[in-house]
Design an enzyme around this catalytic site. Structure first.
Site, PDB file in Angstrom:
ATOM      1  N   ASP A 175      11.905   4.055  -5.903  1.00 28.65           N
ATOM      2  CA  ASP A 175      11.000   5.226  -5.804  1.00 28.65           C
ATOM      3  C   ASP A 175      11.826   6.375  -6.379  1.00 28.65           C
ATOM      4  OD1 ASP A 175       9.301   7.125  -5.207  1.00 28.65           O
ATOM      5  OD2 ASP A 175       8.878   5.990  -3.377  1.00 28.65           O
ATOM      6  N   GLU A 190       8.448  -4.215 -12.579  1.00 24.27           N
ATOM      7  CA  GLU A 190       9.149  -5.365 -12.379  1.00 24.27           C
ATOM      8  C   GLU A 190       8.828  -5.764 -11.090  1.00 24.27           C
ATOM      9  OE1 GLU A 190      13.978  -6.630 -11.862  1.00 24.27           O
ATOM     10  OE2 GLU A 190      13.338  -4.425 -12.284  1.00 24.27           O
ATOM     11  N   LYS A 224       0.851  -1.135  -0.026  1.00 27.73           N
ATOM     12  CA  LYS A 224       0.000   0.287   0.016  1.00 27.73           C
ATOM     13  C   LYS A 224       0.928   1.361   0.045  1.00 27.73           C
ATOM     14  CE  LYS A 224      -4.377   0.830   2.271  1.00 27.73           C
ATOM     15  NZ  LYS A 224      -4.941   0.672   3.381  1.00 27.73           N
ATOM     16  N   GLY A 225       0.620   2.138  -0.908  1.00 32.44           N
ATOM     17  CA  GLY A 225       1.525   3.441  -0.998  1.00 32.44           C
ATOM     18  C   GLY A 225       0.557   4.742  -0.770  1.00 32.44           C
ATOM     19  N   ASP A 277      16.380  10.637  -2.411  1.00 30.91           N
ATOM     20  CA  ASP A 277      15.687   9.951  -1.430  1.00 30.91           C
ATOM     21  C   ASP A 277      15.824   8.448  -1.076  1.00 30.91           C
ATOM     22  OD1 ASP A 277      13.957  10.098   0.617  1.00 30.91           O
ATOM     23  OD2 ASP A 277      12.003   9.767  -0.730  1.00 30.91           O
ATOM     24  N   LYS A 335       1.103  -1.103  -9.937  1.00 29.41           N
ATOM     25  CA  LYS A 335       0.917  -0.009  -9.110  1.00 29.41           C
ATOM     26  C   LYS A 335      -0.156   0.704  -9.555  1.00 29.41           C
ATOM     27  CE  LYS A 335       3.721   3.280  -6.702  1.00 29.41           C
ATOM     28  NZ  LYS A 335       5.155   3.632  -6.287  1.00 29.41           N
ATOM     29  N   PHE A 354      -0.669   6.796  -2.638  1.00 27.62           N
ATOM     30  CA  PHE A 354      -1.834   7.099  -3.640  1.00 27.62           C
ATOM     31  C   PHE A 354      -2.715   5.812  -4.137  1.00 27.62           C
ATOM     32  CE2 PHE A 354       0.886  10.516  -4.643  1.00 27.62           C
ATOM     33  CZ  PHE A 354       0.292  11.563  -3.830  1.00 27.62           C
ATOM     34  N   GLY A 355      -2.410   4.588  -3.537  1.00 19.81           N
ATOM     35  CA  GLY A 355      -3.047   3.496  -4.004  1.00 19.81           C
ATOM     36  C   GLY A 355      -2.277   2.202  -3.593  1.00 19.81           C
ATOM     37  N   ARG A 356      -2.712   0.801  -4.304  1.00 20.24           N
ATOM     38  CA  ARG A 356      -2.423  -0.098  -3.719  1.00 20.24           C
ATOM     39  C   ARG A 356      -1.343  -0.752  -4.978  1.00 20.24           C
ATOM     40  NH1 ARG A 356      -5.028  -3.234  -0.283  1.00 20.24           N
ATOM     41  NH2 ARG A 356      -6.589  -1.893   1.112  1.00 20.24           N
TER      42      ARG A 356
END
Ligand code: AMP
Length: 262
Positions: free
Chosen positions: A147, A84, A14-15, A129, A35, A17-19
């Site tokens: 990311d 990937e 889960k991030g 980051d 994603k 903005f979504g899954r």
């Protein structure tokens, strides 16, 4: 491409903005991670530009230690990234589970990171980051930098934007000075420290205290670290960006050479 091309399996993360779902492309049988980002959320938080930049940068990178972005598509609800699949998930989870990594394992991960960062810096991209939450591991124990949300193409002038995660930001950013690709060298030093000890070197309960320690480069190396590991960390966590060990020399460092696979 659309969702019809895939058999979508279980959710794997889960991030913001979504899954993220594991999925199989129907004709090739190829396993990927999808994603799925909510377009509504992206618009609400004004993040379309950042996403577009992330997609543009990641789609042009081809390196064994950088997560491949294989494609993207959208419908009315979701913007979908075809990625990937990294079967062993976040490096962060491994670290939490084992407390800290053995020097051999950490050395191999740092070597892979140095290879990947050399590659992106040659393409004039800085990641900005680097941290264990943004690093995924595949079945063969290869690191995949995942990311690129904060990464930038280095333009001719140096950058001044403040970004990145607190524990990993370098002194020049804490002080709002200009920065360049050498910020990734600092973060590599912080990562090396965190992998070997289980905590970040400048960690404090409050932001201001962390900033102060970063600005003063105030950290202690625990006794269990080997001489070579200490030497590498010390040579990356240098206040002056120009004095940080360049990536080509990281790859030649005794602590990296010692554990290199034959
Ligand atoms: P993110 O939205 O990128 O923060 O992803 C949320 C979580 O999904 C990550 O922390 C991972 O645990 C998982 N994940 C994302 N992408 C992948 C991938 N390509 N392979 C395996 N797991 C992934």
């Amino acid at each position: 491409m659309s969702l019809k091309n895939f058999d979508v399996g279980r959710g794997i993360g889960k991030g913001q903005f979504g899954r993220v779902f594991i999925a199989r492309e129907k004709t090739s049988g190829y396993i990927v991670a999808l994603k799925m980002l909510s377009i509504e959320e992206l618009i609400k938080s004004n993040s379309e530009k950042q996403l577009r930049r992330e997609v543009e940068i990641q789609a042009n990178l081809r390196h064994p230690n950088i997560l491949r972005l294989l494609g993207h598509f959208h419908d009315d609800i979701f913007f979908v990234l075809i990625l990937e699949y990294a079967a062993k998930g976040e490096l962060y989870k491994q670290l939490v589970k084992s407390g800290r990594l053995k020097e051999k394992k950490a050395s191999r991960y740092i070597a892979q990171m140095a290879e990947a960062l050399s590659y992106i810096h040659k393409k004039h991209v800085i990641h900005r980051d680097i941290k264990p939450e943004n690093l995924l591991i595949d079945l063969n124990d290869e690191i995949k930098i995942a990311d690129f949300g904060w990464s930038v193409h280095t333009p001719s002038q140096r950058r001044k934007t403040f970004c990145g995660t607190l524990d990993y930001i370098p002194p020049e950013m804490v002080e709002g000075k200009e920065h360049d690709e050498k910020i990734d060298l600092w973060s590599l030093g912080v990562l090396c420290y965190e992998l070997l000890t289980g905590t970040a070197p400048f960690e404090e309960p409050g932001n201001t205290a962390t900033y102060k320690r970063i600005a003063k480069v105030e950290f202690t190396l625990p006794d269990h670290l080997s001489y070579d590991a200490r030497d590498l960390i010390n040579s990356l966590l240098q206040r002056d960006p120009k004095r940080r060990l360049p990536l080509k020399d990281v790859l030649k460092h005794p602590w990296i050479r010692k554990y290199k696979k034959a």
